[in-house]
Scaffold this active site. Structure first.
Site, PDB file in Angstrom:
ATOM      1  N   ARG A  38       0.841  -1.207   0.000  1.00 64.03           N
ATOM      2  CA  ARG A  38       0.000   0.000   0.000  1.00 64.03           C
ATOM      3  C   ARG A  38       0.868   1.245   0.000  1.00 64.03           C
ATOM      4  O   ARG A  38       1.859   1.325   0.756  1.00 64.03           O
ATOM      5  CB  ARG A  38      -0.882   0.034   1.246  1.00 64.03           C
ATOM      6  CG  ARG A  38      -1.732  -1.203   1.426  1.00 64.03           C
ATOM      7  CD  ARG A  38      -3.075  -1.090   0.808  1.00 64.03           C
ATOM      8  NE  ARG A  38      -3.821  -2.331   0.969  1.00 64.03           N
ATOM      9  CZ  ARG A  38      -4.915  -2.640   0.281  1.00 64.03           C
ATOM     10  NH1 ARG A  38      -5.394  -1.799  -0.624  1.00 64.03           N
ATOM     11  NH2 ARG A  38      -5.532  -3.779   0.486  1.00 64.03           N
ATOM     12  N   VAL A 106      10.952   8.217  -6.184  1.00 68.63           N
ATOM     13  CA  VAL A 106      11.720   7.090  -5.638  1.00 68.63           C
ATOM     14  C   VAL A 106      12.425   6.379  -6.797  1.00 68.63           C
ATOM     15  O   VAL A 106      11.776   5.925  -7.737  1.00 68.63           O
ATOM     16  CB  VAL A 106      10.802   6.109  -4.877  1.00 68.63           C
ATOM     17  CG1 VAL A 106      11.615   4.935  -4.336  1.00 68.63           C
ATOM     18  CG2 VAL A 106      10.070   6.827  -3.747  1.00 68.63           C
ATOM     19  N   HIS A 110       8.522   1.558  -9.884  1.00 67.83           N
ATOM     20  CA  HIS A 110       7.263   1.193  -9.233  1.00 67.83           C
ATOM     21  C   HIS A 110       6.119   1.542 -10.155  1.00 67.83           C
ATOM     22  O   HIS A 110       6.127   2.581 -10.801  1.00 67.83           O
ATOM     23  CB  HIS A 110       7.094   1.885  -7.875  1.00 67.83           C
ATOM     24  CG  HIS A 110       7.406   3.345  -7.865  1.00 67.83           C
ATOM     25  ND1 HIS A 110       8.691   3.841  -7.952  1.00 67.83           N
ATOM     26  CD2 HIS A 110       6.601   4.429  -7.817  1.00 67.83           C
ATOM     27  CE1 HIS A 110       8.666   5.157  -7.921  1.00 67.83           C
ATOM     28  NE2 HIS A 110       7.409   5.547  -7.859  1.00 67.83           N
ATOM     29  N   HIS A 112       2.209   2.363 -10.000  1.00 64.33           N
ATOM     30  CA  HIS A 112       1.083   2.694  -9.129  1.00 64.33           C
ATOM     31  C   HIS A 112      -0.163   1.989  -9.675  1.00 64.33           C
ATOM     32  O   HIS A 112      -0.427   2.043 -10.883  1.00 64.33           O
ATOM     33  CB  HIS A 112       0.802   4.196  -9.142  1.00 64.33           C
ATOM     34  CG  HIS A 112       1.898   5.060  -8.613  1.00 64.33           C
ATOM     35  ND1 HIS A 112       1.867   5.634  -7.354  1.00 64.33           N
ATOM     36  CD2 HIS A 112       3.056   5.492  -9.181  1.00 64.33           C
ATOM     37  CE1 HIS A 112       2.954   6.379  -7.171  1.00 64.33           C
ATOM     38  NE2 HIS A 112       3.696   6.307  -8.273  1.00 64.33           N
TER      39      HIS A 112
END
Ligand code: AMP
Length: 125
Positions: A38, A106, A110, A112
């Site tokens: 999360r 970051v 990643h 989302h």
């Protein structure tokens, strides 16, 4: 601060620390290729980040340098997370920020995953 996605991988980034178990996370899924957890600052009722286990700065780095197995495993993991969270019928959105203009913060790839309500236009105007 947005990061320059052309810089070398920094193994002190926060997602590298999460992968090493040095800081906690709220895991929703993990397998050989990916970890999903999360987002700490959710932008939708469902806001999950899916990251590959390998050390890749961005989608650009991963798509150029990831092995076929890593890429297949990661893409399948992203789809599985959405199915496991029951988001296919209602729909969901995937987003990956790459570099400065996207405001990537970051420097570990990643994706989302947003869902849980109508998400509106793709970009703020
Ligand atoms: P981006 O701007 O695409 O690099 O997004 C970075 C995301 O990481 C943001 O949505 C942050 O809220 C999220 N984030 C930063 N630190 C953590 C953390 N420790 N656990 C979960 N999510 C985080």
């Amino acid at each position: 601060m947005p990061i320059d996605a052309t810089l070398p991988y920094d193994d002190q980034n926060i997602f590298a620390k999460i992968l090493r178990g040095e800081i906690p996370n709220n895991t929703v899924y993990e397998d050989e290729w990916a970890l999903a957890f999360r987002d700490i600052n959710p932008q939708a009722p469902v806001h999950v980040l899916v990251i590959p286990r390998g050390a890749y700065v961005s989608w650009d780095d991963f798509s150029a340098n990831g092995s076929d197995s890593e890429i297949a495993g990661f893409v399948r993991a992203v789809g599985k997370v959405a199915r496991d969270l029951d988001l296919v019928e209602s729909g969901y959105r995937l987003l990956a920020n790459i570099g400065i203009d996207s405001h990537q913060e970051v420097p570990h790839l990643h994706v989302h995953l947003f869902g849980g309500k109508p998400l509106g236009p793709m970009l703020a105007r």
